[in-house]
Structures are given as structure tokens and as C-alpha cells.
Write a protein that holds these residues in place. Structure first.
Motif, PDB file in Angstrom:
ATOM      1  N   GLY A 701      38.485 -57.819  17.739  1.00  0.00           N
ATOM      2  CA  GLY A 701      37.558 -58.814  17.198  1.00  0.00           C
ATOM      3  C   GLY A 701      36.235 -58.232  16.770  1.00  0.00           C
ATOM      4  N   ASN A 702      36.162 -56.890  16.670  1.00  0.00           N
ATOM      5  CA  ASN A 702      34.942 -56.190  16.267  1.00  0.00           C
ATOM      6  C   ASN A 702      33.759 -56.535  17.163  1.00  0.00           C
ATOM      7  OD1 ASN A 702      36.344 -56.831  13.233  1.00  0.00           O
ATOM      8  ND2 ASN A 702      35.781 -54.714  13.698  1.00  0.00           N
ATOM      9  N   SER A 703      34.031 -56.684  18.455  1.00  0.00           N
ATOM     10  CA  SER A 703      32.955 -57.041  19.376  1.00  0.00           C
ATOM     11  C   SER A 703      33.142 -56.319  20.703  1.00  0.00           C
ATOM     12  CB  SER A 703      32.927 -58.553  19.602  1.00  0.00           C
ATOM     13  OG  SER A 703      34.106 -58.983  20.264  1.00  0.00           O
ATOM     14  N   ILE A 704      32.064 -56.329  21.485  1.00  0.00           N
ATOM     15  CA  ILE A 704      32.099 -55.807  22.844  1.00  0.00           C
ATOM     16  C   ILE A 704      31.505 -56.869  23.765  1.00  0.00           C
ATOM     17  CG2 ILE A 704      31.951 -53.383  22.157  1.00  0.00           C
ATOM     18  CD1 ILE A 704      28.968 -53.477  22.798  1.00  0.00           C
ATOM     19  N   THR A 705      31.798 -56.791  25.051  1.00  0.00           N
ATOM     20  CA  THR A 705      31.225 -57.713  26.025  1.00  0.00           C
ATOM     21  C   THR A 705      30.392 -56.909  27.013  1.00  0.00           C
ATOM     22  OG1 THR A 705      33.074 -59.253  25.815  1.00  0.00           O
ATOM     23  CG2 THR A 705      31.708 -59.434  27.785  1.00  0.00           C
ATOM     24  N   ILE A 706      29.142 -57.317  27.192  1.00  0.00           N
ATOM     25  CA  ILE A 706      28.190 -56.600  28.036  1.00  0.00           C
ATOM     26  C   ILE A 706      27.791 -57.480  29.210  1.00  0.00           C
ATOM     27  CG2 ILE A 706      25.916 -55.504  28.114  1.00  0.00           C
ATOM     28  CD1 ILE A 706      26.173 -54.904  25.162  1.00  0.00           C
ATOM     29  N   ASP A 707      27.838 -56.934  30.401  1.00  0.00           N
ATOM     30  CA  ASP A 707      27.349 -57.615  31.599  1.00  0.00           C
ATOM     31  C   ASP A 707      25.923 -57.158  31.867  1.00  0.00           C
ATOM     32  OD1 ASP A 707      29.843 -58.849  32.064  1.00  0.00           O
ATOM     33  OD2 ASP A 707      30.579 -57.046  33.075  1.00  0.00           O
ATOM     34  N   LEU A 708      25.012 -58.098  31.982  1.00  0.00           N
ATOM     35  CA  LEU A 708      23.625 -57.719  32.223  1.00  0.00           C
ATOM     36  C   LEU A 708      22.863 -58.840  32.908  1.00  0.00           C
ATOM     37  CD1 LEU A 708      22.198 -59.390  29.710  1.00  0.00           C
ATOM     38  CD2 LEU A 708      22.847 -57.386  28.423  1.00  0.00           C
TER      39      LEU A 708
END
Length: 721
Positions: A701-708
């Protein structure tokens, strides 16, 4: 047919020269022009002795020369769709009260579509201007401009200009040039007319319809209100005839007209009212007496072809258009909006700009500057101040009000309904073509030439007022009053751009030299609490950057009381509200947007000074990516995180992400970050603030998921490489 030999020679030569590059050209259109950074050159192709094509691999416009010239093809090559359903003459001009078409015509019974075998039916009726010749050259900027602020270097878009020349046997000495400018690397074509009078007679130009396109309709309605029907979504028009104080392109547009076509008899609408023709012309007309030796340039119609219904993608395309058509707007000086009562406060503000890394100072409305005072004493006073600023490396400017005021019955705009002053956009306003208005223009020029000031904040004359006076020296009467006043203002802005003077004006004059406009705001909102202002400002940033680049809009930070409000609304004393002051700066600079920090000073204590320096140093360190286009992540609503992301696939720093927490406690979130418009496809290196880089695999999906975690009532920021 005229010039057939001429066309055959150039057509054959053109085909021999161009065929060798067609293979490479077709390959270059693969991919996405918004992210792949490929070169797509605008070229003229001679496909036969009678067919000419403008093409850059993204869009194509083709012309046929038979009995006369006609445009029969306007193709969106990104989607493969044809925009035209039927050919029309190139333009219409009303001269001395008589209407003339420019170019050929085809009398078709069916106008829902067009077949190429119908081209031999091109006619040239007696009231049409006939094609004579063509010329070709490189695109050049419509105004000279100097880049004196960051980024210092930016050029007008490149491409090719193709001009078709027309004449009429009944109007000897009068020629009409239809100019097309196709840009490199962007699906953008501009069109405008130039009328030249080389005769011994005057010609009265009542009206010019500089573009008319019979476009494929967007939707069909059998009956009902066609006024609410959608227009063709693949074409966006932006013309250099825009005003209305709306600070928004579509609402400011005064020249694009979507009309019905009663000759299109096969349309679904029973009353034949589908908006299926787009025409470019001013409602009030031109009303210009064209004397021997003079020429007249029409409205410039810029036509951006879109390949999607997606608002973000179409907004990105429009922002790329501004970077090509108005590169002067990319300048984005770091400036203070000073409210001064005396010269000493100006000197202090200049010194504070030097201390904190600011680049410019604008004396705001309500300050003690008066540019209309042309006494030597006043001019020398401001020259001394400007010299001091320049010695310190600071640019300086000031505010001047034109509209929303009355001068005298002799100089104000005259209401055509009453024959008396009034009827202006703001009730009363001077006419720019009156004695006072013409003197105002000279006084402003004299002030800038004498003092060396660098920035001009011009409050008007923006609304496009008309004037029925017949005694003003700059215009003849009602018919030419709007056109003349608008062009007088444009001439001032062109003059300033030639000298590198930066213009902040409250209307949509970007295509003729203005640099910045308000993002859009409600002044009384700045009497609300600081907590409310922070969220509202982020909403304004989010909403205003759909179509504007960051450098095109300014925000507002009232350091002192503005439009009332209580103690919780102001930032002064600055050291007592330092967290709010820093947060407001980080929001705006984190959007690449300069705010008007309006007040008497930038800092009041050493701690405040260091805070301002910290923010400005951070902004300058990431200035390139912070001035790149914005992709929206989540709009501020006060309930959860919000933020945006700058993207630029051409740079090492591909993105900078700003995330905000409006809540009173820290929040931990998993946030999906779309990376398509960064140009990255496999991996992304992400750093939170100054921390180490972490590598993320980019999904399908041309995305990343970041936890912050985002601190309470504050923000965090990340860079992507």
C-alpha cells in the motif's frame, strides 16, 4: 489552402527529425509524472502537411489546416481519454461592435463525438479570421523577476510556444495571434491571444473570448437543475484575471464560464442545458480602443489536465503548476510584522531580527509609516532606516492601504447605477485610473526607488471595481474601467518584480507578480484563547495547503491584543507564555508557512530569545523539505492526534512529518504514513527528531506504520530518507 508548400516542407523535415526520438519519447511517459522525475519535453510535431501536434507525452493538442485552422484533438494521455467532443473556432472577438470568429468551423449535426474523416469538412465563413502562418519559440516568463529571498534561484517553466497568426480581409492591418504554450514535464498548456494593429485606423475591442472548448460532459441529467451538474473534471482552468478578495483560486476566477450548447442536440438533457462548453472571457468585456501601432494581450488561460478524482493528487498537480507558472512565489522570507509608534521601535526590531535569524521586517497596518507622503523629509527618514536594515542584512517593507477608503467625489469609483461615488466592493474606493489613483502609483514607485525598501504589503485595489466616470484620465468610461484598473495594478507588480520587491497582497494576483496571500482566516478568532488558536491554526494550515504551496500563504500570530480578547488570548509578555509561543512557531514553520508575528518585539528575555533562535535554526536546517508540498495525514479536531507530511521525491530528505497532540496527556499511537509521493518503493529510513534512523519495509500500500508517543499539548517530528 494557404501555405501548403510551407507546411509540407516543414512537416516532412519535422517527421524525419522526430521519428528517431518517438521510441524514447513513448517510453518516457511510463510512470507517474508527480514522482518519477523523468523528463517529458514539449515538442511540436508535423504529422502531415496539414496536421500539427503539440505533445509532451502527458497531454496532446492537435490542429488541422484546411480551408482554415481548427483544433480537433485535445487528449489526456495519462488516462487515454479525449477531452473534446466537437471542434470549435479558436476564439471570438468583437471589434467595433461586430463579432468575428478566429479560425475554421465544422457544421456538424452530431456533436457528441468527432471522427477524423470529418476534417475535410472544415469551413472558413466570411466572418472568420483566416489562418496565415505560424511561428515557434521557447516559452518565456510574462514578467521579469528577481529572486532576492530564499530559495534565491528558481526559473519559469520551460517548454515550447506555438503561435498561429490570423488576418481578415475586411480589417486590413489587424492581425490576431493565437498563442499556445505547452510546458515540459507537466500536463499544462496555456493559451492567450495577441491583437496587433499595424493599420492607420483605430479599432474598438469590445470583447475577446480567448478560449472556447466543446468538452465531454462530466455527467448527464435528463431534467432538473443543470447549474448543479459537475463540470469536466479532467481540466482545471486558472486565468490571470482573478479577484474577489476570496483568497481562493476558484472563487476569485472571473473569466471561466461553463455554458450550455443548444447545437449539441443528442445530449441527454431535454432542455439542452448540460454545461458542455468552457469559454474564457471577462464579464465586463475589454472596452479598449486599439490605436495604430498598439497591441493588446488577452487573458491568459492556463489549462492543467488532471488524471484523477483524488483531491490530494489533483492538489499536488496544481501546486506543481504554480511552481512552473509563478516561481517568484517560491520565495519565502522569514519576516516579522512590526507594529511601531516611532523610529526607535523599528531599529530595535531590526536588531532583534538579526539576533534571531529573521530575514525581513514589515511595518504592519497601524504602524507609523506613510508611503504616500512624498516629502523629502519623510523619504530621507525611511531611507536612513532602510540603509540601517540593509547594513545588518535585513530586508524591510511596509503596508499601504488602497481600497476600503474614500478620497473625493472626483477620484472615487462612480457607481453606474447612481452616477455617484459608491457601489464598490467595499462600499467606497478610489479609482486607480483617477488622478489620485495614478498619483498613488507614482508615489509608491517613488517611495521604493528613493528609500530602497524591499517588501510591499498592498491592501488593495483587489476587488475588480468598475467605474462609470468619464473624466478620469486613465480610462474612458465604464466599458474599459475594470480592465484598465486591473492592468494598472499588474503593471505596478511587474515593475516591482523587476526590482526584486516582494509583494504581499490580499487577492489572487500570483500569475502577475504577487508573492503571498493569507491562508484564509477569521480575524476575530485571534481574540480566542491561545489553546483554541493553536488548533484553529492547524486546521487553517491543513485546509489552505490543498492547492497552495507553503510559501504562497501567510498565517497570523498576534503577539499583542488583536480584535479584543482576554488575557488568555495574547502572548505578551512573551516569557510568560513561552510554551505557547514556541508551539505556534513550530506549527507554522513546521508547515513551511511564514506567519505575521505581529507586535513590538520578537523576544523580551534571554530565554525567549534562545527559544526563537532554536526554532529558526531548526527551520533553516530543514528548509528545503519544509517548503515542499504537503500531504495531509489527519485534520485537527482536538480529540486525537493530527498532522501533515512534506514530500519531495527529488531530494535526499524525502519527507518531514509533523504530528501534534492536543490532549492534556501523552498519547501512544500506531500511525500509518503514506509514502507514495516520496518516490520511495522498497525501504524508508525514519528518524524521530534527532534520534537514530530505523529502517522500515514499505508495504504494497506504499505505506509504513510507526509506533510513537506524542507529548501532551505538544508535537513530535520525523524525517524520512
Amino acid at each position: 489552402m494557404k501555405n501548403r508548400t510551407h507546411f509540407w516542407f516543414l512537416g516532412t523535415l519535422g517527421i524525419l527529425m522526430i521519428f528517431s526520438s518517438i521510441q524514447g519519447f513513448s517510453q518516457s511517459i511510463q510512470g507517474d509524472w508527480l514522482v518519477d522525475n523523468q523528463q517529458r519535453s514539449a515538442q511540436v510535431f508535423f504529422d502531415s502537411d496539414s496536421q500539427i501536434r503539440l505533445d509532451n507525452g502527458l497531454i496532446r493538442r492537435s490542429f488541422y489546416v484546411g480551408e482554415n485552422l481548427i483544433c480537433y484533438d485535445f487528449k489526456n494521455q495519462m488516462t487515454g481519454e479525449q477531452l473534446l467532443r466537437s471542434p470549435l473556432p479558436e476564439a471570438e472577438i468583437t471589434i467595433n461592435g461586430k463579432r468575428y470568429a478566429v479560425g475554421g468551423n465544422i457544421d456538424l449535426k452530431e456533436k457528441a463525438f468527432f471522427k477524423l474523416e470529418w476534417l475535410d469538412q472544415v469551413m472558413s465563413p466570411s466572418n472568420h479570421f483566416s489562418f496565415e502562418r505560424y511561428s515557434q519559440e521557447k516559452i518565456s516568463s510574462p514578467l521579469d523577476f528577481k529572486m532576492v529571498f530564499w530559495p534565491y534561484e528558481a526559473g519559469y517553466g520551460t517548454g515550447t510556444k506555438l503561435t498561429f497568426w490570423f488576418t481578415h480581409s475586411d480589417l486590413p492591418g489587424l492581425s490576431v495571434a493565437v498563442n499556445y504554450e505547452l510546458f515540459d514535464n507537466i500536463p499544462l498548456i496555456s493559451k492567450y491571444l495577441t491583437i496587433e494593429n499595424k493599420s492607420d485606423s483605430d479599432f474598438f475591442i469590445n470583447q475577446i473570448v480567448s478560449e472556447q472548448l466543446a468538452l465531454v460532459e462530466e455527467e448527464s441529467a435528463v431534467v432538473g437543475s443543470t447549474a448543479k451538474m459537475k463540470k469536466n473534471h479532467q481540466i482545471y482552468f486558472e486565468n490571470n484575471f482573478a479577484f474577489n478578495n476570496a483568497m481562493h483560486a476558484e472563487l476569485s476566477d472571473q473569466a471561466t464560464h461553463w455554458l450550455s450548447d443548444s447545437s449539441y442536440t443528442s445530449q441527454v438533457n431535454y432542455n439542452l442545458l448540460t454545461p458542455a462548453i468552457a469559454k474564457i472571457f471577462p464579464d465586463k468585456g475589454y472596452g479598449i480602443e486599439l490605436a495604430p501601432g498598439e497591441d493588446l494581450e488577452s487573458i491568459r488561460s492556463n489549462q492543467l489536465i488532471l488524471d484523477s478524482y483524488d483531491r490530494e493528487r489533483n492538489g499536488l498537480a496544481r501546486r506543481k503548476m504554480y511552481r512552473a507558472l509563478a516561481p517568484w512565489t517560491l520565495q519565502n522570507p522569514i519576516f516579522m510584522h512590526l507594529v511601531s509608534k516611532n523610529d526607535e521601535e523599528v531599529y530595535t526590531a531590526i536588531d532583534q531580527c538579526v539576533d534571531t535569524g529573521y530575514e525581513a521586517l514589515i511595518l504592519s497596518f497601524g504602524s507609523h509609516i506613510n508611503m504616500e507622503d512624498d516629502r523629502a523629509e519623510n523619504l530621507n527618514r525611511w531611507k536612513t532606516i532602510a540603509d540601517y536594515a540593509h547594513e545588518k542584512g535585513i530586508k524591510i517593507g511596509g503596508y499601504s492601504l488602497f481600497s476600503s477608503r474614500t478620497i473625493s467625489p472626483e477620484d472615487d469609483v462612480i457607481d453606474p447605477k447612481t452616477g455617484k461615488p459608491g457601489g464598490a466592493f467595499f462600499g467606497n474606493a478610489p479609482c486607480l485610473a483617477s488622478n489620485w489613483g495614478l498619483n498613488y502609483l507614482e508615489k509608491i514607485k517613488n517611495f521604493y526607488q528613493t528609500t530602497g525598501f524591499d517588501l510591499f504589503e498592498n491592501d488593495g485595489p483587489y476587488p475588480g471595481d468598475v467605474c462609470a466616470s468619464t473624466s478620469h484620465p486613465g480610462h474612458t468610461g465604464l466599458e474599459d474601467s475594470q480592465w484598465v484598473q486591473l492592468n494598472l495594478q499588474k503593471e505596478l507588480y511587474h515593475w516591482m518584480n523587476e526590482r526584486g520587491i516582494y509583494i504581499n497582497a490580499p487577492d489572487w494576483y500570483f500569475l502577475d507578480g504577487s508573492h503571498k496571500i493569507a491562508m484564509g482566516y477569521r480575524e476575530v478568532n485571534f481574540s480566542l484563547s491561545r489553546a483554541q488558536q493553536k488548533i484553529l491554526n492547524r486546521q487553517n494550515i491543513y485546509d489552505a495547503t490543498w492547492e497552495k504551496t507553503p510559501s504562497m500563504g501567510w498565517g497570523f500570530v498576534p503577539l499583542t491584543a488583536y480584535h479584543g480578547g482576554g488575557e488568555d488570548a495574547v502572548l505578551e509578555p512573551l516569557n510568560e507564555h513561552l510554551d505557547d509561543y514556541k508551539m505556534l512557531m513550530m506549527q507554522y514553520y513546521g508547515a513551511g508557512i511564514q506567519a505575521c508575528y505581529r507586535g513590538p518585539r520578537l523576544y523580551d528575555t534571554e530565554e525567549t530569545k534562545q527559544t526563537v533562535i532554536e526554532v529558526i535554526d531548526w527551520y533553516k536546517a530543514h528548509r528545503e523539505i519544509l517548503n515542499a508540498d504537503i500531504i495531509r495525514l489527519r485534520r485537527a479536531d482536538g480529540r486525537d492526534w493530527d498532522g501533515w507530511m512534506h514530500v519531495d521525491p527529488t531530494r535526499e530528505e524525502k519527507a518531514l512529518i509533523m504530528l501534534f497532540n492536543p490532549l492534556d496527556e501523552p498519547i501512544k499511537r500506531s500511525i500509518e504514513i503514506p509514502l507514495y509521493y516520496t518516490g520511495l518503493s522498497n525501504q524508508a529510513e525514519v528518524s524521530e527528531q534527532y534520534g537514530p534512523a530505523e529502517v522500515y519495509e514499505i508495504g504494497n500500500g506504499n505505506s509504513i506504520t510507526i509506533d510513537l508517543e506524542i507529548p501532551a499539548n505538544y508535537l513530535t517530528w520525523l524525517t524520512v530518507k
